[in-house]
Motif scaffolding. Structure first.
Motif, PDB file in Angstrom:
ATOM      1  N   LEU A  52      34.140  38.343  46.101  1.00 28.57           N
ATOM      2  CA  LEU A  52      35.578  38.141  46.296  1.00 28.57           C
ATOM      3  C   LEU A  52      36.375  38.837  45.191  1.00 28.57           C
ATOM      4  N   ALA A  53      35.908  38.731  43.961  1.00 29.08           N
ATOM      5  CA  ALA A  53      36.620  39.346  42.838  1.00 29.08           C
ATOM      6  C   ALA A  53      36.612  40.861  42.938  1.00 29.08           C
ATOM      7  N   LEU A  54      35.474  41.427  43.303  1.00 27.63           N
ATOM      8  CA  LEU A  54      35.350  42.889  43.329  1.00 27.63           C
ATOM      9  C   LEU A  54      36.010  43.527  44.548  1.00 27.63           C
ATOM     10  N   THR A  55      35.961  42.873  45.698  1.00 27.39           N
ATOM     11  CA  THR A  55      36.438  43.515  46.926  1.00 27.39           C
ATOM     12  C   THR A  55      37.846  43.127  47.336  1.00 27.39           C
ATOM     13  N   ILE A  56      38.331  41.968  46.917  1.00 29.67           N
ATOM     14  CA  ILE A  56      39.649  41.528  47.365  1.00 29.67           C
ATOM     15  C   ILE A  56      40.640  41.392  46.214  1.00 29.67           C
ATOM     16  N   ILE A  57      40.282  40.603  45.209  1.00 33.48           N
ATOM     17  CA  ILE A  57      41.245  40.292  44.143  1.00 33.48           C
ATOM     18  C   ILE A  57      41.537  41.504  43.265  1.00 33.48           C
ATOM     19  N   THR A  58      40.520  42.216  42.820  1.00 32.28           N
ATOM     20  CA  THR A  58      40.756  43.378  41.951  1.00 32.28           C
ATOM     21  C   THR A  58      41.598  44.456  42.630  1.00 32.28           C
ATOM     22  N   PRO A  59      41.327  44.852  43.884  1.00 25.75           N
ATOM     23  CA  PRO A  59      42.207  45.847  44.511  1.00 25.75           C
ATOM     24  C   PRO A  59      43.659  45.385  44.651  1.00 25.75           C
ATOM     25  N   ILE A  60      43.854  44.093  44.916  1.00 27.75           N
ATOM     26  CA  ILE A  60      45.228  43.572  45.003  1.00 27.75           C
ATOM     27  C   ILE A  60      45.889  43.617  43.628  1.00 27.75           C
ATOM     28  N   LEU A  61      45.165  43.199  42.592  1.00 24.50           N
ATOM     29  CA  LEU A  61      45.724  43.192  41.239  1.00 24.50           C
ATOM     30  C   LEU A  61      46.008  44.602  40.727  1.00 24.50           C
ATOM     31  N   THR A 101      47.349  46.962  42.196  1.00 24.66           N
ATOM     32  CA  THR A 101      48.632  47.478  42.670  1.00 24.66           C
ATOM     33  C   THR A 101      49.773  47.172  41.708  1.00 24.66           C
ATOM     34  N   PHE A 102      49.664  46.089  40.937  1.00 25.10           N
ATOM     35  CA  PHE A 102      50.780  45.756  40.045  1.00 25.10           C
ATOM     36  C   PHE A 102      50.363  45.412  38.616  1.00 25.10           C
ATOM     37  N   LEU A 103      49.086  45.581  38.258  1.00 27.14           N
ATOM     38  CA  LEU A 103      48.635  45.357  36.885  1.00 27.14           C
ATOM     39  C   LEU A 103      47.884  46.585  36.382  1.00 27.14           C
ATOM     40  N   PRO A 104      47.888  46.806  35.067  1.00 22.48           N
ATOM     41  CA  PRO A 104      47.215  48.003  34.508  1.00 22.48           C
ATOM     42  C   PRO A 104      45.701  47.846  34.409  1.00 22.48           C
ATOM     43  N   ILE A 105      45.034  47.827  35.552  1.00 22.09           N
ATOM     44  CA  ILE A 105      43.580  47.704  35.593  1.00 22.09           C
ATOM     45  C   ILE A 105      43.009  49.077  35.911  1.00 22.09           C
ATOM     46  N   ASP A 106      42.132  49.583  35.026  1.00 23.72           N
ATOM     47  CA  ASP A 106      41.571  50.920  35.208  1.00 23.72           C
ATOM     48  C   ASP A 106      40.396  50.931  36.175  1.00 23.72           C
ATOM     49  N   GLY A 107      39.381  50.155  35.882  1.00 26.36           N
ATOM     50  CA  GLY A 107      38.174  50.182  36.712  1.00 26.36           C
ATOM     51  C   GLY A 107      38.132  49.016  37.672  1.00 26.36           C
ATOM     52  N   ILE A 108      36.967  48.806  38.227  1.00 27.27           N
ATOM     53  CA  ILE A 108      36.800  47.700  39.169  1.00 27.27           C
ATOM     54  C   ILE A 108      36.437  46.410  38.433  1.00 27.27           C
ATOM     55  N   TYR A 109      35.830  46.526  37.246  1.00 24.00           N
ATOM     56  CA  TYR A 109      35.405  45.360  36.493  1.00 24.00           C
ATOM     57  C   TYR A 109      36.487  44.940  35.512  1.00 24.00           C
ATOM     58  N   ASN A 110      36.855  43.645  35.539  1.00 25.17           N
ATOM     59  CA  ASN A 110      37.824  43.121  34.576  1.00 25.17           C
ATOM     60  C   ASN A 110      37.656  41.617  34.463  1.00 25.17           C
ATOM     61  N   MET A 127      39.946  34.437  37.625  1.00 29.01           N
ATOM     62  CA  MET A 127      40.614  33.845  38.787  1.00 29.01           C
ATOM     63  C   MET A 127      39.598  33.270  39.771  1.00 29.01           C
ATOM     64  N   VAL A 128      38.554  34.012  40.048  1.00 20.30           N
ATOM     65  CA  VAL A 128      37.524  33.524  40.961  1.00 20.30           C
ATOM     66  C   VAL A 128      36.839  32.296  40.373  1.00 20.30           C
ATOM     67  N   LEU A 151      40.305  41.562  23.619  1.00 24.32           N
ATOM     68  CA  LEU A 151      41.246  40.516  24.013  1.00 24.32           C
ATOM     69  C   LEU A 151      42.033  40.911  25.262  1.00 24.32           C
ATOM     70  N   ASN A 152      41.813  42.125  25.743  1.00 23.28           N
ATOM     71  CA  ASN A 152      42.510  42.607  26.932  1.00 23.28           C
ATOM     72  C   ASN A 152      41.809  42.066  28.182  1.00 23.28           C
ATOM     73  N   PRO A 153      42.481  41.201  28.960  1.00 18.14           N
ATOM     74  CA  PRO A 153      41.833  40.629  30.143  1.00 18.14           C
ATOM     75  C   PRO A 153      41.654  41.625  31.281  1.00 18.14           C
ATOM     76  N   PHE A 154      42.219  42.813  31.162  1.00 20.82           N
ATOM     77  CA  PHE A 154      42.115  43.810  32.221  1.00 20.82           C
ATOM     78  C   PHE A 154      40.967  44.789  31.976  1.00 20.82           C
ATOM     79  N   GLU A 155      40.134  44.509  30.985  1.00 17.84           N
ATOM     80  CA  GLU A 155      38.944  45.307  30.706  1.00 17.84           C
ATOM     81  C   GLU A 155      37.707  44.479  31.003  1.00 17.84           C
TER      82      GLU A 155
END
Length: 171
Positions: free
Chosen positions: A3-12, A14-23, A29-30, A111-115
């Motif tokens: 769920l995190a890799l296929t749904i939540i990360t692609p949605i996030l 769109t509006f958060l500075p996430i570079d890769g698929i893993y964060n 959240m999951v 400390l960056n939650p988007f990495e």
């Protein structure tokens, strides 16, 4: 983790500075979604275990349903609710596989939650299964991480005990 890799990360993305698929953010959240049913179920059991006589006494004194829940049922079930929260937090701390997959299992301190990152339990499992020579810094880091997990759990338990005692003194 799926769920995190296929749904939540692609949605996030769109509006958060996430570079890769893993964060860490989507993994967290999951994990939160997975812990809520445990805490809710145990809390409901604790609240339903409050004797009916206490509720009826509150209604007899003129309290409505909301006041009865907040002033009678909740304080009586507080130790069970706190135990449910502590159990949920302990489950989240001990969870390895979901966060290992969704957060990327990258052994780095950020400390960056988007990495991507690695959990402490994942680190212990990874290092303990490999060849860590006795007396090396890696060997001692296993004990340091284990001790830190123990201290975190102890602090959470002490805070919960203090919270229950303080709340019971008020009522």
């Amino acid at each position: 983790s799926f769920l995190a890799l296929t749904i939540i990360t692609p949605i996030l993305k769109t509006f958060l500075p996430i570079d890769g698929i893993y964060n860490q953010f989507s993994a967290g959240m999951v994990m939160g979604f997975m812990i809520v049913p445990t805490v809710a179920s145990l809390s409901e059991d604790a609240m339903s275990a409050v004797p009916l006589g206490l509720r009826q006494g509150s209604y007899a004194l003129g309290a409505n349903r909301m006041k009865t829940t907040l002033r009678v049922v909740f304080p009586a079930a507080l130790s069970g609710i706190v135990a449910a929260v502590v159990l949920g937090v302990a489950r989240a701390i001990g969870e390895t596989m979901i966060l290992a997959i969704a957060a990327g299992n990258e052994a780095k301190l950020t400390l960056n939650p988007f990495e991507g990152a690695q959990t402490m339990t994942g680190y212990i499992a990874q290092i303990a299964s490999g060849d860590a020579p006795q007396g090396s810094p890696v060997y001692y880091s296993l004990f340091a991480v284990g001790a830190l997990l123990f201290v975190m759990t102890l602090v959470i338990n002490l805070i919960s005990i203090r919270l229950v005692r303080r709340f019971r003194q008020v009522y």
